[in-house]
Design an enzyme around this catalytic site. Structure first.
Site, mmCIF file in Angstrom:
data_model
loop_
_atom_site.group_PDB
_atom_site.id
_atom_site.type_symbol
_atom_site.label_atom_id
_atom_site.label_comp_id
_atom_site.label_asym_id
_atom_site.label_seq_id
_atom_site.Cartn_x
_atom_site.Cartn_y
_atom_site.Cartn_z
ATOM 1 N N SER A 84 36.538 46.660 44.014
ATOM 2 C CA SER A 84 37.425 45.807 43.220
ATOM 3 C C SER A 84 37.187 46.097 41.747
ATOM 4 C CB SER A 84 37.127 44.332 43.523
ATOM 5 O OG SER A 84 37.788 43.503 42.579
ATOM 6 N N ALA A 129 33.562 45.639 37.708
ATOM 7 C CA ALA A 129 33.951 46.084 39.050
ATOM 8 C C ALA A 129 32.853 45.709 40.031
ATOM 9 C CB ALA A 129 34.161 47.597 39.064
ATOM 10 N N LYS A 130 33.122 45.826 41.286
ATOM 11 C CA LYS A 130 32.093 45.634 42.317
ATOM 12 C C LYS A 130 32.588 46.285 43.599
ATOM 13 C CE LYS A 130 28.096 43.465 42.622
ATOM 14 N NZ LYS A 130 27.157 43.273 41.507
ATOM 15 N N GLY A 131 31.650 46.700 44.440
ATOM 16 C CA GLY A 131 32.032 47.309 45.703
ATOM 17 C C GLY A 131 31.121 46.843 46.810
#
Ligand code: NAD
Length: 439
Positions: A84, A129-131
């Site tokens: 994201s 962001a992050k995943g």
């Protein structure tokens, strides 16, 4: 090797089946609900342009991927992962990747939003962001983990890159995972793209000082807050929840400041000792016995009791949602520094503020980690590496400046420091969006 059958091809069942279920169905607030609620509080105070609000409430892009991994016994398992990207007005997207069975798209969205604010608060030129991949990595062999890491990264590589989006370790990913990510990306690029991820091993472009950075940052913010509160750190008492990376480094730096740590805990429970527990005693006991419980001459204490101790400083450095409306009234510490992400709910924030407790929010207190990731990225891009002292010095400057800005904003608006940090961060992102002509 048995043939891969259709039956063996399955999607792991996850909490994501609840995704999108409305709160009116009686479900608990999700992390994304909390992230939006925190944002909205600050946006209302700032009278933020509704168009800017609309944009910032949601991630700009979410990539969802499904990919098979061939297990050591020949079965094919299908995994789901996400990246994201919330906002990149201030610079390339930045944020960790976690491997955990509870990873959902909703959680990744919230975490990406928090990263936007954390980077803006720290004043580093990154967006958020992050995943994550929905997987229990403890059930995988090393070679299965490597295949999963490489497949996930190759699928998200169309939206990541040293100037686009720079991942880092998070829950259950580490420097080895980053080495695989970097290597997979470099193969595609046909060059050594060290700067595509941070938190790498030193030998392939990691930074000195990264291991201790988050705990060091927590301690620096405690030192700054103590100056404002006229709290003498020499002899001040402190309880630390969590004895992992963040908790144990914060413990050491605060002990160097003269703080007396009287209680410490981990997932198995805690230990309390009125006269104080030396870091070396706690660390060697944990090394020998796998936990801090049953430290010699200490009293056993639960993780819940630790939070309510009569101490000057409380450091939640383990889990989210531990300070809630149910126990906030019983928190006696004058100063709470959030080493963990999201340990305090919005209702508890209000109670603590009303009771005169100073809370240093996660997006400020634990921003030392991403700030040193920024320093790693800069070293990778310039191919010139700094000593540990240089890195620590630069980190200190970043943290002191960020603390001062957030403190002033919260005082100017007469709000708690979390809301102050949000106002500070949202203001920077809004200004960048405006000047770039996005709104
Ligand atoms: P870690 O895995 O190294 O340590 C976590 C600690 O919490 C361990 O001591 C574990 O025993 C303890 N713990 C687990 N369950 C618990 C429970 N139920 N009650 C009490 N303690 C429990 O993790 P970490 O890297 O120190 O991260 C801790 C928190 O800090 C997380 O919220 C993480 O997102 C946040 N954080 C970490 C970094 C970083 O650089 N490591 C940066 C920013 C934020």
């Amino acid at each position: 090797m048995p043939p891969a059958s259709k039956k063996a091809f399955r999607v792991l069942e996850t909490a994501s089946k609840f995704e999108g279920a409305p709160q009116s169905m009686g479900m608990q607030k999700t992390q994304y609900d909390i992230a939006v609620e925190q944002f909205q509080r600050a946006a209302d105070i700032m009278k933020l342009d509704p168009n800017v609000q609309e944009i910032l409430r949601k991630p700009r892009r979410i990539l969802s991927v499904n990919f098979p991994v061939k297990m050591d016994d020949g079965r094919l398992l299908l995994y789901q992962g996400f990246r994201s990207q919330h906002n990149n007005a201030l610079g390339p997207y930045k944020g960790g990747v976690r491997f955990h069975p509870n990873v959902t798209i909703d959680e990744v969205k919230a975490l990406s939003m928090w990263m936007t604010w954390k980077c803006a608060v720290a004043g580093i030129p990154f967006g958020g962001a992050k995943g994550g991949v929905t997987v229990n990595p403890k059930q995988l062999s090393q070679s299965e983990l490597e295949k999963l890491s490489r497949s996930f990264f190759s699928l998200i590589s169309e939206i990541v890159g040293p100037y686009r989006d720079i991942p880092a370790p998070d829950v259950y990913t580490d420097s080895q995972t980053m080495a695989w990510f970097m290597d997979e990306y470099s193969k595609g690029e046909k060059n050594n793209a060290f700067a595509v991820v941070t938190g790498k091993p030193l030998i392939i472009g990691g930074s000195l000082g990264r291991d201790s950075a988050t705990g060091r940052g927590v301690a620096i913010t405690v030192e700054e807050a103590a100056r404002h509160l006229k709290l003498n750190l020499k002899g001040a008492t402190c309880a630390v929840q969590g004895f992992g990376n963040v908790g144990s480094w914060a413990y050491q730096f605060l002990e160097e400041d003269g703080v007396k740590i009287v209680a410490v805990s981990d997932s198995k429970g805690g230990a309390y000792k009125k006269s104080g527990i030396w870091f070396n005693d706690a660390a060697s006991h944990k090394k020998k016995n796998g936990s801090v419980i049953n430290l010699p001459d200490s009293q056993p204490i639960t993780n819940e009791e630790l939070l309510e101790l009569d101490v000057d400083i409380l450091i939640p450095a383990a889990l989210e949602d531990v300070i809630t409306k149910d126990n906030a009234k019983s928190i006696k510490a004058k100063l709470v520094a959030e080493g963990a992400n999201g340990p305090t709910t919005p209702e508890a924030d209000d109670i603590l503020f009303h009771n005169g407790t100073t809370l240093i929010p996660d997006i400020l207190a634990n921003s030392g980690g991403v700030s040193t990731s920024y320093l790693e990225w800069v070293q990778n891009l310039q191919h010139l590496y700094w000593t540990a002292d240089e890195v620590d010095h630069r980190l200190k400057n970043i943290m002191v400046k960020a603390f001062a800005e957030v403190y002033k904003t919260s005082q100017d608006h007469n709000v708690d420091m979390r809301t102050g940090a949000y106002i500070q961060a949202i203001g920077k992102v809004r200004d960048a969006m405006k000047i770039r002509g996005w709104v």
